[in-house]
Motif scaffolding. Structure first.
Motif, PDB file in Angstrom:
ATOM      1  N   ASN A  25       0.887  -1.257  -0.027  1.00 39.53           N
ATOM      2  CA  ASN A  25      -0.007  -0.049   0.046  1.00 39.53           C
ATOM      3  C   ASN A  25       0.777   1.237   0.128  1.00 39.53           C
ATOM      4  OD1 ASN A  25      -2.449  -1.362   0.132  1.00 39.53           O
ATOM      5  ND2 ASN A  25      -2.150  -1.797   2.084  1.00 39.53           N
ATOM      6  N   PRO A  27       2.743   4.448  -1.549  1.00 39.44           N
ATOM      7  CA  PRO A  27       2.578   5.312  -2.668  1.00 39.44           C
ATOM      8  C   PRO A  27       3.750   4.818  -3.823  1.00 39.44           C
ATOM      9  CG  PRO A  27       3.499   6.793  -0.936  1.00 39.44           C
ATOM     10  CD  PRO A  27       3.238   5.199  -0.574  1.00 39.44           C
ATOM     11  N   HIS A  28       3.407   5.173  -4.940  1.00 40.30           N
ATOM     12  CA  HIS A  28       4.265   4.917  -6.357  1.00 40.30           C
ATOM     13  C   HIS A  28       5.644   5.975  -6.079  1.00 40.30           C
ATOM     14  CE1 HIS A  28       5.955   4.011 -10.144  1.00 40.30           C
ATOM     15  NE2 HIS A  28       5.691   5.241 -10.396  1.00 40.30           N
ATOM     16  N   HIS A  29       6.709   5.460  -6.019  1.00 38.04           N
ATOM     17  CA  HIS A  29       7.721   6.401  -6.197  1.00 38.04           C
ATOM     18  C   HIS A  29       7.999   7.073  -7.425  1.00 38.04           C
ATOM     19  CE1 HIS A  29      11.931   7.803  -5.380  1.00 38.04           C
ATOM     20  NE2 HIS A  29      12.190   7.434  -6.762  1.00 38.04           N
ATOM     21  N   VAL A  30       8.175   8.753  -7.124  1.00 40.32           N
ATOM     22  CA  VAL A  30       8.172   9.546  -8.408  1.00 40.32           C
ATOM     23  C   VAL A  30       9.821  10.185  -8.074  1.00 40.32           C
ATOM     24  CG1 VAL A  30       7.601  11.646  -9.474  1.00 40.32           C
ATOM     25  CG2 VAL A  30       5.986   9.696  -8.624  1.00 40.32           C
ATOM     26  N   GLN A  36       9.346  12.088 -15.373  1.00 38.45           N
ATOM     27  CA  GLN A  36       8.661  10.830 -15.734  1.00 38.45           C
ATOM     28  C   GLN A  36       8.683  10.595 -17.139  1.00 38.45           C
ATOM     29  OE1 GLN A  36       5.018  10.292 -13.522  1.00 38.45           O
ATOM     30  NE2 GLN A  36       5.016   8.190 -14.067  1.00 38.45           N
TER      31      GLN A  36
END
Length: 159
Positions: A25, A27-30, A36
């Motif tokens: 759960n 968060p997606h790594h940025v 991106q």
């Protein structure tokens, strides 16, 4: 029993499979450093991989058909020679009108044996009897050996 053996038995029984509950759960790594990449750009990385493209090109070339060079009869060759001689004498004079002609010619294929038959319309600029070719108004040169049929603008000169 050793720890290695116990671990192998657990893996074989499916007991030691990770469930990733600790990260599922998050968060997606940025990245803050690298922008991106768009979906299109990511997909393009894999689009150019086509290992059999050259092989397909070879097969397509092999399947491409060509025609054999037609052989004119002696009578057809004689009429064609007469037509070329008449056009040569007509265009040799400086004040001569350049006739519209239509030729059927054999075009040799550059990659394989044979070729194709083509209709070429044009305006005749000159006939070079020494080097044996016709010169059209647009600069194209058509060798006599490739001529199969020749018509001029005057009906009495049809072949």
């Amino acid at each position: 029993m050793s720890d290695q053996t116990r671990n192998r038995e657990k893996q074989a029984a499916g007991e030691d499979q990770p469930d990733y509950s600790d990260i599922i759960n998050l968060p997606h790594h940025v990245s803050a450093r690298h922008p991106q990449m768009s979906r299109t750009a990511r997909a393009a990385q894999f689009g150019s991989f086509e290992p059999l493209r050259d092989y397909r090109d070879v097969l397509a070339e092999e399947r491409r058909l060509t025609d054999e060079r037609p052989v004119l009869s002696e009578e057809e060759q004689k009429k064609l020679n007469e037509m070329v001689a008449k056009l040569a004498s007509d265009t040799a004079q400086p004040s001569a009108k350049h006739p519209k002609i239509r030729m059927t010619v054999f075009v040799q294929d550059e990659k394989k044996e044979g070729g194709r038959i083509e209709e070429i319309p044009g305006i005749l600029r000159a006939v070079n009897l020494e080097l044996r070719y016709l010169v059209l108004e647009d600069g194209r040169k058509v060798p006599f050996r490739d001529l199969l049929r020749l018509t001029a603008e005057r009906p009495e000169q049809f072949f």
